[in-house]
Design an enzyme around this catalytic site. Structure first.
Site, PDB file in Angstrom:
ATOM      1  N   CYS A  51      -0.857  -0.086   7.440  1.00  0.00           N
ATOM      2  CA  CYS A  51      -0.686   0.211   6.019  1.00  0.00           C
ATOM      3  C   CYS A  51      -1.000   1.684   5.774  1.00  0.00           C
ATOM      4  CB  CYS A  51      -1.563  -0.689   5.154  1.00  0.00           C
ATOM      5  SG  CYS A  51      -3.318  -0.338   5.198  1.00  0.00           S
ATOM      6  N   THR A  52      -0.708   2.129   4.567  1.00  0.00           N
ATOM      7  CA  THR A  52      -1.027   3.512   4.200  1.00  0.00           C
ATOM      8  C   THR A  52      -2.228   3.515   3.269  1.00  0.00           C
ATOM      9  OG1 THR A  52       0.499   3.455   2.340  1.00  0.00           O
ATOM     10  CG2 THR A  52       1.337   4.373   4.399  1.00  0.00           C
TER      11      THR A  52
END
Length: 185
Positions: free
Chosen positions: A60-61
């Site tokens: 994920c970011t």
């Protein structure tokens, strides 16, 4: 009897303080250099939710920014089923640079967060001690400025996680995905 109880409580408190202090913090921590976009590359935890959801997790970011008060606003965007979910957390600075606290409004858990090691431009290793009414757990995150890290950095993450008492089945290099990567601002 009372003296015994006090000594037991004292030892328990000392053990808790020792556990918190046994996690190192980046020397000469420079908070402004930690801000910006990161990718979650590795996640290790001995919590029940991790064991239950491990097989569903993907990269994920995370966007880290500093608030006016000097705390960290941490916004993570991750794939969950067919949608992208964004979670915002406010990490409150402590008296020790590189160490933060956070209380989950959803679960009531208290998080003691340590930026263990970073070079700011490539990777960041973050360890969190989590306490809640049902017990405590440990979580280690490996962030990268890009979607890939060298095998040496991945091994450093794995080794540090083991040093925190986590087993190999509690350590995960997150599978890469393009889902939700563009959604994160």
């Amino acid at each position: 009897m009372q003296a015994t109880l006090l000594s037991i409580l004292g030892l328990a408190l000392l053990g808790t303080l020792h556990a918190q202090n046994s996690i190192p913090v980046q020397a000469d921590f420079q908070q402004d250099k930690l801000t910006g976009r990161w990718y979650s590359i590795g996640l290790a935890s001995n919590s029940n939710w991790f064991k239950e959801k491990r097989h569903l997790m993907k990269m994920c970011t995370t966007i880290i920014s500093t608030t006016a008060e000097g705390n960290l606003e941490v916004t993570s965007t991750y794939p969950k089923g067919d949608q992208c979910v964004t979670r915002n957390s406010l990490y409150t600075k402590t008296e020790q640079p590189g160490r933060f606290s956070y209380t989950s409004p959803r679960w009531g858990s208290k998080h003691n967060i340590h930026v263990v090691e970073t070079n700011y431009e490539e990777y960041a290793l973050v360890a969190t001690q989590i306490s809640k009414s049902t017990g405590s757990s440990t979580m280690v995150l490996l962030y990268s400025r890009t979607k890939e890290l060298s095998p040496e950095r991945l091994e450093m993450f794995t080794q540090f996680s083991r040093e925190q008492g986590l087993t190999d089945d509690e350590i995960l290099i997150l599978p890469q995905t393009d889902k939700c990567m563009a959604d994160a601002a």
